[in-house]
Every structure is written in C-alpha cells, then in structure tokens.
Motif scaffolding. Structure first.
Motif, PDB file in Angstrom:
ATOM      1  N   ASN A 205       0.825  -1.217   0.000  1.00  0.00           N
ATOM      2  CA  ASN A 205       0.000   0.000   0.000  1.00  0.00           C
ATOM      3  C   ASN A 205       0.854   1.260   0.000  1.00  0.00           C
ATOM      4  OD1 ASN A 205      -2.628  -0.970  -0.179  1.00  0.00           O
ATOM      5  ND2 ASN A 205      -2.745  -1.393   2.021  1.00  0.00           N
ATOM      6  N   SER A 206       1.962   1.243   0.764  1.00  0.00           N
ATOM      7  CA  SER A 206       2.753   2.462   0.865  1.00  0.00           C
ATOM      8  C   SER A 206       3.468   2.753  -0.462  1.00  0.00           C
ATOM      9  CB  SER A 206       3.762   2.344   2.017  1.00  0.00           C
ATOM     10  OG  SER A 206       4.757   1.410   1.669  1.00  0.00           O
ATOM     11  N   ARG A 207       3.671   1.723  -1.308  1.00  0.00           N
ATOM     12  CA  ARG A 207       4.316   1.948  -2.600  1.00  0.00           C
ATOM     13  C   ARG A 207       3.368   2.547  -3.633  1.00  0.00           C
ATOM     14  NH1 ARG A 207       9.790   1.769  -3.600  1.00  0.00           N
ATOM     15  NH2 ARG A 207      10.765   0.378  -2.097  1.00  0.00           N
ATOM     16  N   GLY A 208       2.076   2.257  -3.499  1.00  0.00           N
ATOM     17  CA  GLY A 208       1.092   2.782  -4.453  1.00  0.00           C
ATOM     18  C   GLY A 208       1.392   2.414  -5.888  1.00  0.00           C
ATOM     19  N   PHE A 209       1.728   1.146  -6.140  1.00  0.00           N
ATOM     20  CA  PHE A 209       2.076   0.714  -7.500  1.00  0.00           C
ATOM     21  C   PHE A 209       0.947   0.997  -8.498  1.00  0.00           C
ATOM     22  CE2 PHE A 209       4.844  -2.548  -5.247  1.00  0.00           C
ATOM     23  CZ  PHE A 209       6.019  -1.863  -5.528  1.00  0.00           C
ATOM     24  N   ALA A 210       1.350   1.329  -9.727  1.00  0.00           N
ATOM     25  CA  ALA A 210       0.374   1.486 -10.802  1.00  0.00           C
ATOM     26  C   ALA A 210       0.094   0.135 -11.460  1.00  0.00           C
ATOM     27  CB  ALA A 210       0.883   2.477 -11.844  1.00  0.00           C
ATOM     28  N   ALA A 211       1.085  -0.750 -11.402  1.00  0.00           N
ATOM     29  CA  ALA A 211       0.934  -2.053 -12.065  1.00  0.00           C
ATOM     30  C   ALA A 211       1.882  -3.065 -11.434  1.00  0.00           C
ATOM     31  CB  ALA A 211       1.251  -1.916 -13.558  1.00  0.00           C
ATOM     32  N   LEU A 212       1.570  -4.343 -11.642  1.00  0.00           N
ATOM     33  CA  LEU A 212       2.478  -5.433 -11.294  1.00  0.00           C
ATOM     34  C   LEU A 212       2.871  -6.142 -12.579  1.00  0.00           C
ATOM     35  CD1 LEU A 212       0.747  -7.161  -8.235  1.00  0.00           C
ATOM     36  CD2 LEU A 212       2.588  -5.473  -8.190  1.00  0.00           C
ATOM     37  N   ARG A 213       4.104  -6.642 -12.587  1.00  0.00           N
ATOM     38  CA  ARG A 213       4.568  -7.435 -13.729  1.00  0.00           C
ATOM     39  C   ARG A 213       4.915  -8.825 -13.252  1.00  0.00           C
ATOM     40  NH1 ARG A 213       6.142  -5.819 -18.630  1.00  0.00           N
ATOM     41  NH2 ARG A 213       5.953  -3.598 -19.048  1.00  0.00           N
ATOM     42  N   PHE A 214       4.315  -9.828 -13.888  1.00  0.00           N
ATOM     43  CA  PHE A 214       4.587 -11.232 -13.547  1.00  0.00           C
ATOM     44  C   PHE A 214       5.429 -11.837 -14.648  1.00  0.00           C
ATOM     45  CE2 PHE A 214       1.726 -11.886  -9.978  1.00  0.00           C
ATOM     46  CZ  PHE A 214       0.836 -10.838 -10.109  1.00  0.00           C
ATOM     47  N   LYS A 215       6.573 -12.481 -14.245  1.00  0.00           N
ATOM     48  CA  LYS A 215       7.407 -13.178 -15.235  1.00  0.00           C
ATOM     49  C   LYS A 215       7.715 -14.569 -14.727  1.00  0.00           C
ATOM     50  CE  LYS A 215       9.535  -9.740 -18.104  1.00  0.00           C
ATOM     51  NZ  LYS A 215       9.723  -8.418 -17.444  1.00  0.00           N
ATOM     52  N   GLY A 216       7.423 -15.559 -15.546  1.00  0.00           N
ATOM     53  CA  GLY A 216       7.697 -16.948 -15.188  1.00  0.00           C
ATOM     54  C   GLY A 216       7.567 -17.797 -16.432  1.00  0.00           C
ATOM     55  N   PRO A 217       7.700 -19.125 -16.309  1.00  0.00           N
ATOM     56  CA  PRO A 217       7.601 -19.982 -17.491  1.00  0.00           C
ATOM     57  C   PRO A 217       6.238 -19.811 -18.182  1.00  0.00           C
ATOM     58  CG  PRO A 217       8.349 -21.217 -15.566  1.00  0.00           C
ATOM     59  CD  PRO A 217       7.938 -19.872 -15.073  1.00  0.00           C
ATOM     60  N   GLY A 218       6.255 -19.310 -19.412  1.00  0.00           N
ATOM     61  CA  GLY A 218       5.011 -19.124 -20.157  1.00  0.00           C
ATOM     62  C   GLY A 218       4.228 -17.886 -19.757  1.00  0.00           C
ATOM     63  N   THR A 219       4.767 -17.097 -18.823  1.00  0.00           N
ATOM     64  CA  THR A 219       4.041 -15.918 -18.330  1.00  0.00           C
ATOM     65  C   THR A 219       4.851 -14.653 -18.502  1.00  0.00           C
ATOM     66  OG1 THR A 219       2.740 -17.129 -16.688  1.00  0.00           O
ATOM     67  CG2 THR A 219       3.093 -14.801 -16.267  1.00  0.00           C
ATOM     68  N   ASP A 220       4.244 -13.652 -19.135  1.00  0.00           N
ATOM     69  CA  ASP A 220       4.787 -12.302 -19.167  1.00  0.00           C
ATOM     70  C   ASP A 220       3.576 -11.385 -19.174  1.00  0.00           C
ATOM     71  OD1 ASP A 220       6.142  -9.980 -19.421  1.00  0.00           O
ATOM     72  OD2 ASP A 220       7.209 -10.502 -21.278  1.00  0.00           O
ATOM     73  N   LEU A 221       3.169 -10.981 -17.983  1.00  0.00           N
ATOM     74  CA  LEU A 221       1.876 -10.306 -17.833  1.00  0.00           C
ATOM     75  C   LEU A 221       2.040  -9.014 -17.045  1.00  0.00           C
ATOM     76  CD1 LEU A 221      -1.252 -10.821 -18.323  1.00  0.00           C
ATOM     77  CD2 LEU A 221      -1.316 -11.518 -15.917  1.00  0.00           C
ATOM     78  N   ARG A 222       1.417  -7.958 -17.577  1.00  0.00           N
ATOM     79  CA  ARG A 222       1.375  -6.692 -16.846  1.00  0.00           C
ATOM     80  C   ARG A 222      -0.056  -6.475 -16.369  1.00  0.00           C
ATOM     81  NH1 ARG A 222       0.316  -1.223 -17.397  1.00  0.00           N
ATOM     82  NH2 ARG A 222       1.829   0.163 -16.364  1.00  0.00           N
ATOM     83  N   VAL A 223      -0.220  -6.355 -15.055  1.00  0.00           N
ATOM     84  CA  VAL A 223      -1.553  -6.154 -14.473  1.00  0.00           C
ATOM     85  C   VAL A 223      -1.620  -4.740 -13.912  1.00  0.00           C
ATOM     86  CG1 VAL A 223      -3.208  -6.941 -12.733  1.00  0.00           C
ATOM     87  CG2 VAL A 223      -1.742  -8.611 -13.887  1.00  0.00           C
TER      88      VAL A 223
END
Ligand code: ZN
Ligand code: ZN
Length: 412
Positions: A205-223
C-alpha cells in the motif's frame, strides 16, 4: 489418529474458528452456515459458541444430495424461488451484530452435469435478497469467516488412490496443518501470521504501484491496478474494533486490477477445477484488460464456459500474492476447493472485483467503482499463476520498477 484424537482435534479446531476466525464475543449471536457432510465440526462449533457465552446460534444446513436433487430435477421455475425465511434470518441477525461462520465440506463434483444457467439464475435471485447481509460482511461491518471440514466425498477427490477412511484422515491432517493447529500455540501462530500478512499489505500500500509485472515460465503479464486500489489480507476489523480472519486458512494479500489495463500472456501453474471438470495446461492472452485468446491442453470447453458467463468474465477482478513457502503450497495438493487452492499460490481471478479493495469502495456507487476500474461480473473464478519460478515486480506511477517477489518469495 484414533477417533478420540480426531474428536479432540475437531474441538480444538472449532475453538480456533470461533476465537481467531470470527472472534466471537460473549453475548454475540452466531450465524452458522454448514452442511450435513460436517456434522461433527458443526456440533463442536455450536457447543463451543455456547460455552463462550453466545446466547443463540442459528444453524443453516445444506446437503449435497438435496442440492443436487434440486439442480438436476426441479422444474425451471424452482430457480426463481428464494427461501425468504433463510434470507430474513441472515439479514436480521447480521443487522443485530451477529458473527457469521461458514463451513465448507462439499463434494467438488456435486453439481457435475447440471445446467450452469440454473446456478446463474439461482444466484441472480438469491444475491439481491441477501444484499443487506453482503453489504455488512463485504465492508467488514460484521465479523465473518469460512472454514472447511473433511468429508468422504471431498477426501475421495483429493486422494483418489486411498481407501475412503484413510483419505478422510489425510484430509483432516491437511486441514489441521493448513490452519496451524499442529503448532504449539495455534492462536499465537495466527496472531503472528496475520501480522505478517498485514505488514506485507501495508508495504504494498505504501508503494502505491500502478501495475504489477509477472514473469515466469510461459508468463509475461502486466496487471494495471485500479485507481485508488488498496491491498487487503490478513486480519480485518469490525467497527466495534474486534479483529477477525475472514478465511481460515488465508495466506494471500490481494487487490483490484484495473478492468482495462491488463496486457500480455499468463500460464496457469496449477489445474483449475470448475463445475466438475479439470482445466489443465492453460494460457490466457490479454489485451486492454480483455481475454483475447484462451487455450487449454485439457478442459477447453469448461474454460470457454467460464469466459462466456458475461462480458465481465473476460476481465480480471482480483490479483493476489501468496509466497511458495506457505504451509498449503508446501503440501503440494490440489484440493478442488477455492478456500484451500487459492492459498497455495499467487493467483488472479476472472470476474467480479471486491469493493473493499478500493479505498472507500464499500461506500461507492457502482458507477464510482466502475470509474476506478473495478470489474463487474456474476462470476469470480480464481486460478493459480504463482510458482517457485515466478518473479513479480511493481511499477510505480513514475515508472520505477521495484522487486516484489523473487522465485516465489517476498522480497519487498
Ligand atoms: Zn484470492
Ligand atoms: Zn478470489
């Protein structure tokens, strides 16, 4: 485990659900939604609730056979009927400040072969009637929690190769382990665990991110995250100041994705059990928040069915982070029960978002929630994307990238 041992551990579990789960207060009534597959735990909870000074426990029973008979055999107009007396009891007791506990133990395949439209119609009639109840629970206006009990039908699904009594014993062991009943002082273990989740959510919460990025096998996703989103998880607090744990177990911190800001490809890290079907090896591609392609190695039809429920079912309503070191993750079991499976890995959910994951969301109108980016749907289907090979980064509004998880563990 002898039957005497099991009985005393069920008593201890009932105690934990009441003291830590709903934090029942002397003089407080209890709504207990349960099933005939969990008679022993139900009786133990009721007995302990009266010991703790509750003046009244309203037990609302369901039964897999009765439910299945209705969904298989009743005429179509059955699904427009709402049992008014049940809805009224729940709403009235909640308005009086009762705590609410649910026990799940159902056969994951109970509704296999029934028409999903019947369930959709049933829920569409039932939910509005219970709106005052859900408004109180979803805004933490009352203390509520969900626990599980091992039943033969459920245990057979989790341990298909074991004889039934062994399967049930193993499932109880798994439940007791997941809810930390095998620690020396389960209440203290929960206080410490809830504190850890609260501190993880506060750091996010204190970071107030605009998005998360997930990277893993078969995954490259920006949420992308909803405007004014807040991370939730760990313990909650009623207006009277009573702390409660809404899911027993819980290992997640979660928030609201932005309905229109999800892009990339994500590969599920575990199979998804949906309406009696197992969906395996599946991959979703998102553009502008919407699923534009969905491919499953197995269970394609069920996956298509989830996405076709309504327009909101093609967009995300939840993003949740769970470290791979959680007790449930370490057991490596597939439970076919969201309460357990969603706490085994980081996950995202297609469908409805939670108002409480927006700052002030409980008091917002539907239009205001929508403007913040919260998704709307009649469904909410979680699926697992986390693993020991998953990295997660946070993106601040100015574009700074902050490591959140490495190899499935917290680093923030
Ligand atoms: Zn979740
Ligand atoms: Zn969820």
């Amino acid at each position: 485990m002898s039957s005497h041992d099991l009985a005393s551990r069920i008593d201890a579990y009932a105690d934990l659900l009441l003291k830590v789960g709903v934090n029942l207060q002397p003089g407080q009534k209890l709504i207990l939604r349960t099933t005939t597959a969990a008679v022993d735990l139900t009786r133990a909870v009721v007995a302990r609730a009266y010991d703790m000074g509750s003046p009244y426990v309203e037990v609302i029973w369901s039964d897999d056979g009765v439910t299945r008979a209705r969904f298989m055999r009743a005429p179509e107009d059955s699904f427009g009927i709402v049992p008014e007396h049940v809805a009224e009891a729940m709403v009235r007791l909640a308005q009086e400040g009762a705590a609410s506990l649910a026990i799940v133990a159902d056969d994951p395949d109970n509704l296999r072969g029934t028409d999903p439209k019947r369930m959709a119609r049933y829920l569409a009639n039932w939910r509005p009637r219970l709106k005052p109840y859900y408004e109180l629970s979803m805004s933490d206006g009352i203390a509520w929690s969900v626990g599980a009990a091992a039943s033969p039908a459920w245990a057979r699904r989790v341990f298909p190769d074991l004889p039934e009594d062994e399967a049930v014993a193993r499932l109880w062991e798994a439940i007791f382990h997941a809810v930390r009943l095998d620690t020396e002082d389960p209440e203290a273990a929960w206080r410490a665990h809830a504190q850890q989740l609260v501190s993880a959510r506060e750091r996010l919460n204190s970071r107030g991110f605009a998005a998360l990025r997930f990277k893993g096998p078969g995954t490259d996703l920006r949420v992308g995250l909803a405007e004014g989103h807040r991370w939730d998880g760990g313990s909650s607090c009623t207006p009277a100041g009573d702390r409660f744990i809404a899911n027993m177990p819980t290992e997640e911190v979660f928030t609201a994705p932005h309905r229109e800001r999800v892009d990339g490809v994500v590969r599920a890290s575990k199979p998804l059990a949906y309406a009696g079907t197992l969906i395996e090896d599946f991959e979703l591609t998102f553009e502008g928040g919407e699923v534009v392609s969905a491919v499953a190695g197995k269970g394609q039809e069920a996956l298509d069915q989830i996405l076709a429920a309504d327009p909101g079912a093609r967009r995300l309503g939840e993003v949740a982070l769970v470290p791979v070191s959680s007790p449930i993750a370490r057991m490596g079991l597939l439970f076919y029960q969201t309460l357990y499976d969603e706490n085994a890995a980081s996950h995202i959910a297609l469908g409805q978002g939670y108002a409480m994951t927006l700052r002030g969301g409980a008091k917002m109108s539907v239009e205001e929630r929508r403007a913040a980016g919260l998704n709307e749907s009649l469904t909410h289907v979680d699926f697992m994307i986390g693993s020991a090979d998953m990295d997660v980064d946070g993106e601040t509004p100015t574009g700074e990238v902050v490591p959140v998880m490495r190899a499935g563990e917290w680093v923030i």
